[in-house]
Design a protein around this motif. Structure first.
Motif, PDB file in Angstrom:
ATOM      1  N   ALA A 116     -31.107  18.515  37.343  1.00  0.00           N
ATOM      2  CA  ALA A 116     -30.245  17.547  38.019  1.00  0.00           C
ATOM      3  C   ALA A 116     -30.930  16.170  38.088  1.00  0.00           C
ATOM      4  N   PRO A 117     -30.131  15.112  38.144  1.00  0.00           N
ATOM      5  CA  PRO A 117     -28.666  15.074  38.121  1.00  0.00           C
ATOM      6  C   PRO A 117     -28.125  15.205  36.709  1.00  0.00           C
ATOM      7  N   ALA A 118     -27.076  15.977  36.560  1.00  0.00           N
ATOM      8  CA  ALA A 118     -26.506  16.199  35.238  1.00  0.00           C
ATOM      9  C   ALA A 118     -25.088  16.730  35.376  1.00  0.00           C
ATOM     10  N   LEU A 119     -24.287  16.442  34.356  1.00  0.00           N
ATOM     11  CA  LEU A 119     -22.953  17.023  34.235  1.00  0.00           C
ATOM     12  C   LEU A 119     -22.944  17.833  32.948  1.00  0.00           C
ATOM     13  N   VAL A 120     -22.698  19.130  33.060  1.00  0.00           N
ATOM     14  CA  VAL A 120     -22.804  20.043  31.925  1.00  0.00           C
ATOM     15  C   VAL A 120     -21.423  20.588  31.585  1.00  0.00           C
ATOM     16  N   GLU A 121     -21.075  20.547  30.311  1.00  0.00           N
ATOM     17  CA  GLU A 121     -19.861  21.199  29.827  1.00  0.00           C
ATOM     18  C   GLU A 121     -20.238  22.584  29.322  1.00  0.00           C
ATOM     19  N   THR A 122     -19.677  23.612  29.897  1.00  0.00           N
ATOM     20  CA  THR A 122     -20.002  24.983  29.523  1.00  0.00           C
ATOM     21  C   THR A 122     -19.033  25.478  28.448  1.00  0.00           C
ATOM     22  N   LEU A 126     -15.601  24.775  31.745  1.00  0.00           N
ATOM     23  CA  LEU A 126     -15.707  24.553  33.182  1.00  0.00           C
ATOM     24  C   LEU A 126     -16.868  23.586  33.426  1.00  0.00           C
ATOM     25  N   PRO A 127     -16.600  22.362  33.876  1.00  0.00           N
ATOM     26  CA  PRO A 127     -17.692  21.421  34.117  1.00  0.00           C
ATOM     27  C   PRO A 127     -18.584  21.879  35.263  1.00  0.00           C
ATOM     28  N   VAL A 128     -19.879  21.702  35.098  1.00  0.00           N
ATOM     29  CA  VAL A 128     -20.870  22.031  36.114  1.00  0.00           C
ATOM     30  C   VAL A 128     -21.601  20.751  36.488  1.00  0.00           C
ATOM     31  N   MET A 129     -21.541  20.384  37.749  1.00  0.00           N
ATOM     32  CA  MET A 129     -22.208  19.192  38.264  1.00  0.00           C
ATOM     33  C   MET A 129     -23.471  19.609  39.001  1.00  0.00           C
ATOM     34  N   SER A 143     -31.445  11.931  50.222  1.00  0.00           N
ATOM     35  CA  SER A 143     -30.066  11.653  49.850  1.00  0.00           C
ATOM     36  C   SER A 143     -29.791  12.235  48.475  1.00  0.00           C
ATOM     37  N   SER A 144     -28.528  12.434  48.175  1.00  0.00           N
ATOM     38  CA  SER A 144     -28.138  13.043  46.907  1.00  0.00           C
ATOM     39  C   SER A 144     -28.114  12.014  45.791  1.00  0.00           C
ATOM     40  N   VAL A 145     -28.315  12.512  44.566  1.00  0.00           N
ATOM     41  CA  VAL A 145     -28.176  11.707  43.356  1.00  0.00           C
ATOM     42  C   VAL A 145     -27.234  12.470  42.437  1.00  0.00           C
ATOM     43  N   SER A 146     -26.070  11.899  42.171  1.00  0.00           N
ATOM     44  CA  SER A 146     -25.077  12.563  41.334  1.00  0.00           C
ATOM     45  C   SER A 146     -25.132  12.002  39.914  1.00  0.00           C
ATOM     46  N   PRO A 147     -24.556  12.714  38.958  1.00  0.00           N
ATOM     47  CA  PRO A 147     -24.643  12.277  37.562  1.00  0.00           C
ATOM     48  C   PRO A 147     -23.712  11.139  37.202  1.00  0.00           C
ATOM     49  N   GLY A 148     -22.945  10.624  38.142  1.00  0.00           N
ATOM     50  CA  GLY A 148     -22.024   9.536  37.848  1.00  0.00           C
ATOM     51  C   GLY A 148     -20.615   9.884  38.266  1.00  0.00           C
TER      52      GLY A 148
END
Length: 236
Positions: A116-122, A126-129, A143-148
């Motif tokens: 993380a942080p990453a957005l994965v296409e399986t 089904l997207p995995v954040m 604090s959180s860090v999201s992939p965008g």
């Protein structure tokens, strides 16, 4: 099944806390078996691999002291060519050093491991954040860090893996006589961001060492119990 795509089977391990055990016993809800973390992780990973999983997820607190040796050991234990491994950091993995996030990522940098942080296409579409973390050097808040931005995700549903919960659980734990380990400093901001994801969202987290579930609108939150303390659970 045609709308959802291929069934996706994910194994989840939360709260490994690998590292040199302290001299005195440590309790959270139960005693943490910090002198057996390597053994518990080996057993958990071996059992999960027998299930022909599509992916393995580590929900943070891989280490107890954010040390390179512990993080490296966990990475070598879980890395496997037969399935991807998704990793989010926990509060025990990100200490106060300025390079803590980079050090965590560097130690987990093995083939097949996505950090993380990453957005994965399986394969099931089904997207995995994967939600990352940062620690404020002054306040020590996490604090959180999201992939965008997730607003462009085009899928029936999305899975979010985070060390910390998105929905508050302090009241429920207090009512049950259980301790609460604290929240993200920007929990509500992360919740608002996830709310922008089109379609239903399943959020899976660790941190609190409890098994629980709750729903709010289109969000279903699943809380995963800890490996390091009884009953030493893993989640499918």
């Amino acid at each position: 099944m045609s709308e959802l795509g291929k069934l996706l089977t994910i194994g989840v391990v939360a709260e490994v806390h690998h590292g040199v055990p302290p001299a005195e016993p440590v309790r959270w809800h139960n005693e943490l078996l910090l002198d057996r973390t390597a053994e518990l992780l080996d057993k958990a990973v071996s059992a999960l691999r027998e299930l022909s999983l599509d992916a393995l997820v580590l929900l943070g607190d891989l280490s107890n002291y954010a040390d390179d040796a512990s993080l490296g050991h966990v990475a070598r234990t879980v890395a496997a060519p037969e399935m991807p491994v998704y990793v989010v950091p926990g509060n025990h993995d990100i200490d106060g050093h300025p390079d803590a996030v980079e050090r965590f990522s560097r130690q987990l940098r093995h083939p097949g491991i996505v950090v993380a942080p990453a957005l994965v296409e399986t394969e099931s579409e089904l997207p995995v954040m994967l939600v990352g973390l940062r620690r404020d050097a002054r306040s020590n808040d996490l604090s959180s860090v999201s992939p965008g931005s997730m607003t462009d995700v085009k899928a029936h549903s999305t899975v979010v893996f985070s060390h910390f919960p998105l929905l508050p659980l302090s009241g429920q734990l207090e009512s049950a006589g259980l301790r609460h380990a604290g929240d993200l400093s920007n929990r509500e901001n992360l919740l608002q961001e996830v709310d922008q994801i089109p379609g239903p969202v399943i959020a899976v987290h660790g941190h609190l060492h409890v098994r629980a579930s709750q729903a709010a609108g289109k969000l279903l939150q699943l809380s995963c119990a800890a490996l390091v303390e009884p009953p030493h659970e893993v989640t499918i």
